[in-house]
Design an enzyme around this catalytic site. Structure first.
Site: not given
Length: 330
Positions: A137, A161
């Site tokens: 914010c 993987c």
């Protein structure tokens, strides 16, 4: 990708090292900034909610610190939070922002400051959208819009993987980030243990952010299909299970068409049929922090030394002209 656990770790244990440091006297900052900019960035002020049109603007571009021009956020990570302040889910780079515990006004919050010059930007909260769950914010007055010269794109691949896949794509010139994670499954926010059970339906994948002016999506596909075995179903070497399937998750119709084209191009070079899934991308969940940059952080670990190092050496020899300079020197 940063998550709340990473933010708390930085705030409590120390922030990442910045690329550079900018220091000026209070008089110098006053001379450079408007009174409101100085109040917010140097005196930890807060602008009035909904006071800036930046809250409702989502065009492509980037956002830099108004004090020192350090790149802080990309518009791809901007979202409408309804709070009255510009909100983002991730910083442009992990070390762009520094974090401090803020106990002011009877609340315990995490303050965000520019890691280059210490300018107060706002706060970060763990109530943002998936997959990071973060809401940066920001005070609009602390940011300045910078037009993006290049639009970065994303690619999502699975090839066994993700430690191996991540290590390969991190070496490529034009690739700006590689994040290991899980995709194409049913369970929201799965853990590594749950994915390894094979019951969530997820594949281990990497999400690649790249500059198409430096490396094309087609070239990423060619590298993906030639650095793992796309002809074995639900396995790569000793790694067996649906989570290790070969997959290409496309972000748009153009990527899908390109994927099918490159598979057709690669197929004559292989004795067996390519079984790689080509499916639309839906959602990506970053893997746990210890999985990120795994090979770079654990080169001496058994699996890394026995499996990834030889694979990486072969890849670097085959694609030497595509490597970042640092990788060529290794």
């Amino acid at each position: 990708m940063l998550r709340w656990i990473d933010v708390i770790r930085f705030a409590n244990q120390g922030n990442p090292k910045p690329d550079k440091v900018v220091e000026k006297s209070e008089a110098e900052w006053k001379a450079q900034l408007t009174p409101e900019q100085f109040y917010v960035t140097r005196q930890k002020g807060t602008e009035r909610a909904f006071s800036s049109e930046m809250c409702s603007r989502f065009e492509p571009g980037q956002y830099a610190c108004v004090c020192c021009d350090t790149l802080l956020f990309d518009s791809d990570e901007k979202f409408e939070s309804g709070t009255g302040w510009p909100s983002f889910t991730q910083p442009a780079k992990e070390n762009a922002i520094a974090y401090h515990i803020d106990n002011a006004y009877g609340m315990k919050r995490v303050e965000t400051v520019c890691n280059t010059c210490g300018a107060h930007l706002g706060h970060v909260f763990p109530d943002g959208p998936a997959p990071s769950g973060l809401r940066y914010c920001m005070n609009a007055v602390a940011l300045q819009k910078v037009e993006a010269t290049t639009t970065l794109e994303k690619a999502t691949f699975g090839g066994g993987c993700f430690w191996c896949t991540e290590a390969i794509f991190q070496d490529l010139e034009g690739v700006t980030s590689v994040v290991s994670g899980y995709s194409d499954g049913q369970l929201p926010n799965p853990t590594y243990k749950e994915v390894c059970s094979g019951r969530t339906g997820h594949a281990e994948v990497v999400q690649i952010t790249f500059d198409p002016e430096k490396i094309s999506y087609a070239d990423l596909l060619r590298i993906h299909l030639t650095t793992h075995d796309p002809t074995t179903l639900n396995r790569q070497g000793a790694d067996v299970g649906t989570q290790y399937r070969s997959t290409i998750l496309t972000h748009n119709d153009m990527q899908r068409a390109e994927a099918l084209k490159i598979i057709e191009e690669i197929q004559p070079n292989l004795e067996e049929k390519i079984v790689t899934d080509v499916k639309p991308f839906e959602v990506f969940y970053p893997a746990e922090a210890y999985h990120q940059n795994y090979y770079r952080n654990n080169p001496g670990q058994g699996y890394c030394a026995a499996v990834i190092s030889p694979k990486l050496a072969k890849f670097r020899k085959l694609y030497q002209s595509r490597l970042k300079k640092a990788s060529v020197a290794e």
